[in-house]
Motif scaffolding. Structure first.
Motif, PDB file in Angstrom:
ATOM      1  N   TYR A  10      -4.053  62.873   7.194  1.00 35.30           N
ATOM      2  CA  TYR A  10      -3.380  61.574   7.206  1.00 35.30           C
ATOM      3  C   TYR A  10      -2.781  61.361   8.584  1.00 35.30           C
ATOM      4  CZ  TYR A  10      -3.555  61.993   2.111  1.00 35.30           C
ATOM      5  OH  TYR A  10      -3.968  62.131   0.805  1.00 35.30           O
ATOM      6  N   VAL A  11      -3.183  60.297   9.243  1.00 37.92           N
ATOM      7  CA  VAL A  11      -2.622  59.949  10.551  1.00 37.92           C
ATOM      8  C   VAL A  11      -1.715  58.746  10.314  1.00 37.92           C
ATOM      9  CG1 VAL A  11      -3.110  59.261  12.915  1.00 37.92           C
ATOM     10  CG2 VAL A  11      -4.706  60.778  11.697  1.00 37.92           C
ATOM     11  N   ILE A  12      -0.412  58.989  10.410  1.00 32.44           N
ATOM     12  CA  ILE A  12       0.580  57.941  10.164  1.00 32.44           C
ATOM     13  C   ILE A  12       1.075  57.445  11.517  1.00 32.44           C
ATOM     14  CG2 ILE A  12       2.714  57.320   8.992  1.00 32.44           C
ATOM     15  CD1 ILE A  12       0.399  58.282   7.100  1.00 32.44           C
ATOM     16  N   GLU A  91      -7.800  56.846  19.434  1.00 34.48           N
ATOM     17  CA  GLU A  91      -7.357  58.227  19.216  1.00 34.48           C
ATOM     18  C   GLU A  91      -7.662  58.666  17.783  1.00 34.48           C
ATOM     19  OE1 GLU A  91      -3.758  57.649  22.434  1.00 34.48           O
ATOM     20  OE2 GLU A  91      -3.443  57.158  20.321  1.00 34.48           O
ATOM     21  N   ALA A  92      -7.473  57.774  16.831  1.00 40.12           N
ATOM     22  CA  ALA A  92      -7.787  58.094  15.429  1.00 40.12           C
ATOM     23  C   ALA A  92      -9.282  58.357  15.263  1.00 40.12           C
ATOM     24  CB  ALA A  92      -7.329  56.966  14.516  1.00 40.12           C
ATOM     25  N   ILE A  93     -10.108  57.542  15.901  1.00 38.58           N
ATOM     26  CA  ILE A  93     -11.567  57.729  15.843  1.00 38.58           C
ATOM     27  C   ILE A  93     -11.955  59.037  16.526  1.00 38.58           C
ATOM     28  CG2 ILE A  93     -13.812  56.800  16.581  1.00 38.58           C
ATOM     29  CD1 ILE A  93     -12.483  55.082  14.417  1.00 38.58           C
ATOM     30  N   TRP A  94     -11.339  59.329  17.667  1.00 42.04           N
ATOM     31  CA  TRP A  94     -11.597  60.586  18.383  1.00 42.04           C
ATOM     32  C   TRP A  94     -11.270  61.780  17.484  1.00 42.04           C
ATOM     33  CZ3 TRP A  94      -8.284  64.575  19.741  1.00 42.04           C
ATOM     34  CH2 TRP A  94      -8.784  65.518  20.643  1.00 42.04           C
ATOM     35  N   LEU A 102     -15.763  69.847   9.828  1.00 40.03           N
ATOM     36  CA  LEU A 102     -14.950  70.468   8.772  1.00 40.03           C
ATOM     37  C   LEU A 102     -15.044  69.715   7.447  1.00 40.03           C
ATOM     38  CD1 LEU A 102     -11.686  71.432  10.703  1.00 40.03           C
ATOM     39  CD2 LEU A 102     -13.644  72.879  10.126  1.00 40.03           C
ATOM     40  N   ASN A 103     -15.786  68.617   7.427  1.00 40.59           N
ATOM     41  CA  ASN A 103     -15.960  67.825   6.207  1.00 40.59           C
ATOM     42  C   ASN A 103     -14.612  67.430   5.604  1.00 40.59           C
ATOM     43  OD1 ASN A 103     -17.424  66.508   4.191  1.00 40.59           O
ATOM     44  ND2 ASN A 103     -17.357  68.303   2.864  1.00 40.59           N
ATOM     45  N   VAL A 104     -13.782  66.817   6.416  1.00 40.35           N
ATOM     46  CA  VAL A 104     -12.481  66.334   5.956  1.00 40.35           C
ATOM     47  C   VAL A 104     -12.515  64.815   5.838  1.00 40.35           C
ATOM     48  CG1 VAL A 104     -11.195  68.237   6.998  1.00 40.35           C
ATOM     49  CG2 VAL A 104     -11.463  66.108   8.257  1.00 40.35           C
ATOM     50  N   SER A 105     -11.594  64.311   5.082  1.00 40.21           N
ATOM     51  CA  SER A 105     -11.377  62.875   4.986  1.00 40.21           C
ATOM     52  C   SER A 105     -10.225  62.536   5.934  1.00 40.21           C
ATOM     53  CB  SER A 105     -11.017  62.523   3.544  1.00 40.21           C
ATOM     54  OG  SER A 105     -10.690  61.176   3.425  1.00 40.21           O
ATOM     55  N   VAL A 106     -10.392  61.487   6.730  1.00 39.88           N
ATOM     56  CA  VAL A 106      -9.321  61.083   7.644  1.00 39.88           C
ATOM     57  C   VAL A 106      -8.815  59.709   7.229  1.00 39.88           C
ATOM     58  CG1 VAL A 106      -8.669  60.573  10.033  1.00 39.88           C
ATOM     59  CG2 VAL A 106     -10.262  62.454   9.554  1.00 39.88           C
ATOM     60  N   VAL A 107      -7.520  59.651   6.972  1.00 36.21           N
ATOM     61  CA  VAL A 107      -6.850  58.422   6.564  1.00 36.21           C
ATOM     62  C   VAL A 107      -5.963  57.987   7.726  1.00 36.21           C
ATOM     63  CG1 VAL A 107      -5.140  57.459   4.973  1.00 36.21           C
ATOM     64  CG2 VAL A 107      -6.928  59.002   4.114  1.00 36.21           C
ATOM     65  N   TYR A 108      -6.139  56.744   8.153  1.00 29.64           N
ATOM     66  CA  TYR A 108      -5.395  56.215   9.299  1.00 29.64           C
ATOM     67  C   TYR A 108      -4.596  55.009   8.831  1.00 29.64           C
ATOM     68  CZ  TYR A 108      -4.800  53.918  13.920  1.00 29.64           C
ATOM     69  OH  TYR A 108      -4.304  53.301  15.056  1.00 29.64           O
ATOM     70  N   GLN A 174      -8.427  53.066  -0.395  1.00 29.51           N
ATOM     71  CA  GLN A 174      -9.601  53.458   0.390  1.00 29.51           C
ATOM     72  C   GLN A 174      -9.750  52.709   1.714  1.00 29.51           C
ATOM     73  OE1 GLN A 174     -11.846  56.094  -0.333  1.00 29.51           O
ATOM     74  NE2 GLN A 174     -10.074  56.527  -1.627  1.00 29.51           N
ATOM     75  N   ARG A 175      -9.059  51.584   1.844  1.00 27.80           N
ATOM     76  CA  ARG A 175      -9.202  50.819   3.096  1.00 27.80           C
ATOM     77  C   ARG A 175      -8.686  51.583   4.311  1.00 27.80           C
ATOM     78  NH1 ARG A 175      -3.947  47.351   2.212  1.00 27.80           N
ATOM     79  NH2 ARG A 175      -2.963  47.686   4.213  1.00 27.80           N
ATOM     80  N   PHE A 176      -7.800  52.540   4.073  1.00 24.38           N
ATOM     81  CA  PHE A 176      -7.234  53.312   5.173  1.00 24.38           C
ATOM     82  C   PHE A 176      -8.142  54.460   5.645  1.00 24.38           C
ATOM     83  CE2 PHE A 176      -3.114  51.998   2.984  1.00 24.38           C
ATOM     84  CZ  PHE A 176      -2.879  50.951   3.847  1.00 24.38           C
ATOM     85  N   LYS A 177      -9.170  54.748   4.884  1.00 23.49           N
ATOM     86  CA  LYS A 177     -10.052  55.884   5.202  1.00 23.49           C
ATOM     87  C   LYS A 177     -10.997  55.498   6.330  1.00 23.49           C
ATOM     88  CE  LYS A 177     -13.211  59.107   3.035  1.00 23.49           C
ATOM     89  NZ  LYS A 177     -13.946  59.432   1.817  1.00 23.49           N
ATOM     90  N   ILE A 178     -11.067  56.373   7.345  1.00 25.16           N
ATOM     91  CA  ILE A 178     -12.017  56.175   8.444  1.00 25.16           C
ATOM     92  C   ILE A 178     -13.362  56.714   7.979  1.00 25.16           C
ATOM     93  CG2 ILE A 178     -12.645  56.823  10.806  1.00 25.16           C
ATOM     94  CD1 ILE A 178      -9.697  57.086  11.446  1.00 25.16           C
ATOM     95  N   SER A 179     -14.402  55.929   8.190  1.00 24.94           N
ATOM     96  CA  SER A 179     -15.741  56.417   7.810  1.00 24.94           C
ATOM     97  C   SER A 179     -16.767  55.996   8.833  1.00 24.94           C
ATOM     98  CB  SER A 179     -16.126  55.896   6.440  1.00 24.94           C
ATOM     99  OG  SER A 179     -15.958  54.496   6.351  1.00 24.94           O
TER     100      SER A 179
END
Length: 179
Positions: A10-12, A91-94, A102-108, A174-179
């Motif tokens: 989670y990137v807050i 930076e969030a995309i980077w 690592l097959n993680v989910s990134v939430v921004y 789900q809108r916060f998830k980067i994909s």
């Protein structure tokens, strides 16, 4: 990774004084196996020769390389991670791109409020933590950054009594998830 369950980073983000640290720490406490990373703490680890990250690309790169290393280590050991830092879209995309293996989910999530609310919140901080004009400068920088509005979470009408609802929204929308 210690277990096969997909972990979430989670990137807050948001301008200074918006409530990133408050929300981030509470979110980390709600997760069963978690780590909290303060970008400000990482930034201040560099003592001699340190430059302000908003004035030095090299300093900002050092901070993000250190954040990435910590995130990777915590994820490898089975933790969800909450990163609390002024994070612009690139930076969030980077970070997302550098965690793909690592097959993680990134939430921004970019916490947001109208300027008047933001200044009021900043004034409620201890004097030594107030950012003053820097809050509004960051608002302008976010507006100029190409930020996709889907990552904005307007907290103008929210108070500390709404923290649980804010965290629920961050964890489940789900809108916060980067994909």
């Amino acid at each position: 990774m210690k277990n096969n369950q997909v972990k979430t980073v989670y990137v807050i983000s948001g301008p200074a004084g918006i409530g990133k640290s408050t929300i981030s720490k509470e979110l980390a406490n709600k997760l069963s196996h978690s780590a909290y990373i303060s970008g400000d703490y990482i930034s201040h680890m560099h003592i001699n020769g340190r430059k302000k990250p908003w004035e030095s690309k090299e300093e900002l790169s050092l901070i993000w390389d250190n954040i990435l290393s910590l995130v990777r280590n915590f994820v490898k050991y089975g933790n969800d991670v909450v990163v609390d830092y002024v994070t612009f879209p690139q930076e969030a995309i980077w970070l997302y791109e550098n965690l793909k293996d690592l097959n993680v989910s990134v939430v921004y999530v970019v916490l947001w409020a109208d300027n008047e609310t933001l200044i009021k919140r900043d004034e409620m901080r201890k004097p030594e933590h107030r950012m003053g004009e820097r809050c509004l400068i960051l608002v302008d920088e976010f507006n100029e950054s190409g930020l996709d509005k889907k990552y904005l979470f307007d907290t103008s009408e929210k108070t500390t009594a709404d923290i649980d609802n804010i965290i629920y929204e961050i964890m489940n929308n789900q809108r916060f998830k980067i994909s």
